[in-house]
Design a protein around this motif. Structure first.
Motif, mmCIF file in Angstrom:
data_model
loop_
_atom_site.group_PDB
_atom_site.id
_atom_site.type_symbol
_atom_site.label_atom_id
_atom_site.label_comp_id
_atom_site.label_asym_id
_atom_site.label_seq_id
_atom_site.Cartn_x
_atom_site.Cartn_y
_atom_site.Cartn_z
ATOM 1 N N GLU A 85 0.813 -1.206 0.000
ATOM 2 C CA GLU A 85 0.000 0.000 0.000
ATOM 3 C C GLU A 85 0.852 1.263 0.000
ATOM 4 O OE1 GLU A 85 -3.908 -1.038 2.554
ATOM 5 O OE2 GLU A 85 -2.013 -1.388 3.614
ATOM 6 N N LEU A 86 1.982 1.204 0.674
ATOM 7 C CA LEU A 86 2.884 2.346 0.749
ATOM 8 C C LEU A 86 4.280 1.872 0.355
ATOM 9 C CD1 LEU A 86 3.202 5.341 1.560
ATOM 10 C CD2 LEU A 86 3.846 4.556 3.844
ATOM 11 N N PRO A 87 4.594 1.907 -0.940
ATOM 12 C CA PRO A 87 5.888 1.406 -1.409
ATOM 13 C C PRO A 87 7.064 2.109 -0.740
ATOM 14 C CG PRO A 87 4.379 1.708 -3.247
ATOM 15 C CD PRO A 87 3.721 2.319 -2.046
ATOM 16 N N ASP A 88 8.183 1.394 -0.672
ATOM 17 C CA ASP A 88 9.371 1.918 0.003
ATOM 18 C C ASP A 88 9.846 3.243 -0.581
ATOM 19 O OD1 ASP A 88 9.136 -0.496 1.233
ATOM 20 O OD2 ASP A 88 10.839 -1.440 0.214
ATOM 21 N N CYS A 89 9.588 3.469 -1.854
ATOM 22 C CA CYS A 89 10.145 4.649 -2.521
ATOM 23 C C CYS A 89 9.204 5.850 -2.509
ATOM 24 C CB CYS A 89 10.519 4.306 -3.971
ATOM 25 S SG CYS A 89 9.102 3.763 -4.972
ATOM 26 N N TRP A 90 8.198 5.835 -1.658
ATOM 27 C CA TRP A 90 7.257 6.957 -1.658
ATOM 28 C C TRP A 90 7.939 8.315 -1.477
ATOM 29 C CZ3 TRP A 90 6.929 10.202 2.471
ATOM 30 C CH2 TRP A 90 7.339 9.743 3.729
ATOM 31 N N PRO A 91 9.039 8.451 -0.698
ATOM 32 C CA PRO A 91 9.656 9.777 -0.573
ATOM 33 C C PRO A 91 10.286 10.283 -1.870
ATOM 34 C CG PRO A 91 10.304 8.334 1.259
ATOM 35 C CD PRO A 91 9.692 7.481 0.209
ATOM 36 N N LEU A 92 10.487 9.387 -2.845
ATOM 37 C CA LEU A 92 11.086 9.804 -4.117
ATOM 38 C C LEU A 92 10.026 10.273 -5.113
ATOM 39 C CD1 LEU A 92 13.730 6.947 -4.519
ATOM 40 C CD2 LEU A 92 14.019 9.216 -3.500
ATOM 41 N N HIS A 93 8.769 10.148 -4.756
ATOM 42 C CA HIS A 93 7.662 10.623 -5.589
ATOM 43 C C HIS A 93 7.076 11.847 -4.894
ATOM 44 C CE1 HIS A 93 7.522 6.925 -8.126
ATOM 45 N NE2 HIS A 93 7.987 6.360 -7.015
ATOM 46 N N PHE A 94 7.407 13.031 -5.398
ATOM 47 C CA PHE A 94 7.018 14.243 -4.696
ATOM 48 C C PHE A 94 5.501 14.381 -4.576
ATOM 49 C CE2 PHE A 94 6.170 18.849 -4.428
ATOM 50 C CZ PHE A 94 6.853 19.105 -3.253
ATOM 51 N N THR A 95 4.774 13.947 -5.601
ATOM 52 C CA THR A 95 3.312 14.007 -5.535
ATOM 53 C C THR A 95 2.793 13.122 -4.407
ATOM 54 O OG1 THR A 95 3.213 14.373 -7.921
ATOM 55 C CG2 THR A 95 1.183 13.722 -6.837
ATOM 56 N N ALA A 96 3.434 11.981 -4.192
ATOM 57 C CA ALA A 96 3.043 11.107 -3.092
ATOM 58 C C ALA A 96 3.317 11.775 -1.750
ATOM 59 C CB ALA A 96 3.791 9.778 -3.189
ATOM 60 N N VAL A 97 4.426 12.507 -1.675
ATOM 61 C CA VAL A 97 4.745 13.239 -0.445
ATOM 62 C C VAL A 97 3.643 14.251 -0.141
ATOM 63 C CG1 VAL A 97 6.360 14.866 0.606
ATOM 64 C CG2 VAL A 97 7.227 12.901 -0.689
ATOM 65 N N VAL A 98 3.209 14.988 -1.145
ATOM 66 C CA VAL A 98 2.163 15.989 -0.954
ATOM 67 C C VAL A 98 0.855 15.322 -0.537
ATOM 68 C CG1 VAL A 98 0.798 17.778 -2.097
ATOM 69 C CG2 VAL A 98 3.249 17.587 -2.562
ATOM 70 N N GLU A 99 0.509 14.211 -1.172
ATOM 71 C CA GLU A 99 -0.727 13.503 -0.825
ATOM 72 C C GLU A 99 -0.691 13.019 0.619
ATOM 73 O OE1 GLU A 99 -3.461 12.883 -2.605
ATOM 74 O OE2 GLU A 99 -2.872 13.654 -4.559
ATOM 75 N N LEU A 100 0.425 12.452 1.034
ATOM 76 C CA LEU A 100 0.536 11.963 2.403
ATOM 77 C C LEU A 100 0.509 13.115 3.404
ATOM 78 C CD1 LEU A 100 3.220 9.174 1.935
ATOM 79 C CD2 LEU A 100 0.873 8.842 2.729
ATOM 80 N N SER A 101 1.120 14.223 3.055
ATOM 81 C CA SER A 101 1.100 15.394 3.932
ATOM 82 C C SER A 101 -0.323 15.908 4.097
ATOM 83 C CB SER A 101 1.997 16.494 3.370
ATOM 84 O OG SER A 101 1.945 17.647 4.180
ATOM 85 N N TRP A 102 -1.060 15.917 3.014
ATOM 86 C CA TRP A 102 -2.467 16.337 3.083
ATOM 87 C C TRP A 102 -3.270 15.388 3.969
ATOM 88 C CZ3 TRP A 102 -6.829 13.657 1.533
ATOM 89 C CH2 TRP A 102 -8.029 14.395 1.526
ATOM 90 N N LEU A 103 -3.010 14.077 3.831
ATOM 91 C CA LEU A 103 -3.713 13.096 4.661
ATOM 92 C C LEU A 103 -3.360 13.286 6.138
ATOM 93 C CD1 LEU A 103 -5.543 10.625 4.867
ATOM 94 C CD2 LEU A 103 -3.508 9.185 4.521
ATOM 95 N N ARG A 104 -2.104 13.610 6.411
ATOM 96 C CA ARG A 104 -1.693 13.854 7.804
ATOM 97 C C ARG A 104 -2.453 15.045 8.374
ATOM 98 N NH1 ARG A 104 0.760 16.977 11.159
ATOM 99 N NH2 ARG A 104 0.874 18.561 9.535
ATOM 100 N N SER A 105 -2.553 16.139 7.612
ATOM 101 C CA SER A 105 -3.286 17.312 8.084
ATOM 102 C C SER A 105 -4.754 16.980 8.347
ATOM 103 C CB SER A 105 -3.186 18.450 7.060
ATOM 104 O OG SER A 105 -1.844 18.875 6.914
ATOM 105 N N ALA A 106 -5.352 16.211 7.453
ATOM 106 C CA ALA A 106 -6.758 15.833 7.637
ATOM 107 C C ALA A 106 -6.922 14.954 8.872
ATOM 108 C CB ALA A 106 -7.268 15.100 6.398
ATOM 109 N N HIS A 107 -5.972 14.068 9.101
ATOM 110 C CA HIS A 107 -6.026 13.188 10.270
ATOM 111 C C HIS A 107 -5.912 13.997 11.558
ATOM 112 C CE1 HIS A 107 -4.254 10.552 13.385
ATOM 113 N NE2 HIS A 107 -5.058 9.647 12.874
ATOM 114 N N VAL A 108 -4.955 14.922 11.603
ATOM 115 C CA VAL A 108 -4.787 15.761 12.792
ATOM 116 C C VAL A 108 -6.046 16.596 13.028
ATOM 117 C CG1 VAL A 108 -3.485 17.687 13.771
ATOM 118 C CG2 VAL A 108 -2.278 15.828 12.600
ATOM 119 N N GLN A 109 -6.605 17.143 11.954
ATOM 120 C CA GLN A 109 -7.799 17.982 12.069
ATOM 121 C C GLN A 109 -8.982 17.204 12.638
ATOM 122 O OE1 GLN A 109 -7.686 21.231 11.250
ATOM 123 N NE2 GLN A 109 -9.775 21.590 11.948
ATOM 124 N N SER A 110 -9.093 15.949 12.272
ATOM 125 C CA SER A 110 -10.248 15.152 12.694
ATOM 126 C C SER A 110 -10.235 14.834 14.173
ATOM 127 C CB SER A 110 -10.300 13.851 11.888
ATOM 128 O OG SER A 110 -9.219 13.004 12.229
#
Length: 265
Positions: free
Chosen positions: A137-162
């Protein structure tokens, strides 16, 4: 004879006195009865006046005060609703101050450094262990995909907000049932695309092997079913972290004038 006459006179006087006393007693009783009746009549009149006053008051309340009280109640209810809305907005603004959204496109080198660390810690301490996210679900190379970094950061913000104080439970539920699955599906689209020989998979980025992390193996489990622990993506995280900061440093050194087009000939 004289003695008998005296006796008769005395007896007659006594009888007359007793009668007078009875008459006076009867007269006094009549006066008391009349006075009592007058007082009862006065009480009846007062009671009638009180009933009339009560009826007038009830009529006034019904005709005048009731609508006024109803209008006052409506005004108080409206004010309470406005106050509730103002408090809700204040809580929302306070929540934003605690958890502002991250605009990765505008981060400075210093801010990006902090956001990378914040994101990595959340992925390693919350997303993966709490929700059982696997390397598939979360491949090892996710930090090398900048779009994936942004998506995960957005998910983190939504999680904290909830989970901020004052958040409605349905917001938290929506994060569980909607946003996390949506981001994981998005990561699959971003990272798993490409030809078979160039795909990202556990231990590889675009078909190339990633440096092995410390104690990366999890005995008894296939790589795709292993939890996406930091030891599996740490080497990719280091590369992605430094590459991103280097790009930002170059961008900060580039003046805006460099984006001006050359004069037309």
């Amino acid at each position: 004879m004289s003695n008998d006459g005296d006796q008769d006179t005395g007896d007659g006087w006594g009888h007359e006195t007793e009668q007078e006393l009875r008459d006076e007693a009867d007269a006094a009783a009549v006066r008391r009865h009349r006075l009592l009746r007058e007082r009862v009549d006065a009480v009846d009149r007062d009671l009638a006046e009180l009933r009339a006053a009560h009826a007038d008051l009830a009529s006034t309340v019904s005709e005048r005060l009731a609508p006024e009280l109803e209008a006052l109640g409506a005004a108080v209810t409206a004010e309470l609703e406005q106050l509730r809305g103002a408090v809700t907005e204040m809580l929302a603004e306070h929540a934003k101050a605690e958890n502002p959204p991250v605009d990765w496109a505008k981060l400075s080198v210093e801010d990006a450094t902090q956001q990378w660390a914040t994101l990595a810690r959340w992925v390693g301490e919350v997303l993966v262990p709490v929700y059982g996210i696997t390397r598939n679900e979360l491949p090892d190379c996710w930090p090398l995909h900048f779009t994936a970094v942004v998506e995960l950061s957005w998910l983190r913000s939504a999680h904290v907000q909830s989970y901020l104080p004052g958040t409605h439970p349905h917001i938290t539920a929506e994060g569980h049932t909607r946003w996390r699955p949506a981001v994981l599906a998005r990561l699959a689209e971003i990272i798993a695309s490409g030809a078979a020989e160039e795909r990202c998979e556990p231990g590889k980025h675009q078909g190339r092997a990633l440096p092995a992390g410390p104690a990366a193996a999890q005995p008894g489990s296939t790589p795709r079913k292993m939890l996406a622990l930091p030891q599996h993506w740490w080497s990719a995280y280091q590369i992605g972290f430094h590459d991103d900061l280097a790009r930002r440093a170059r961008r900060q050194e580039t003046p805006t004038e460099a984006w001006l087009p050359a004069p037309l000939s």
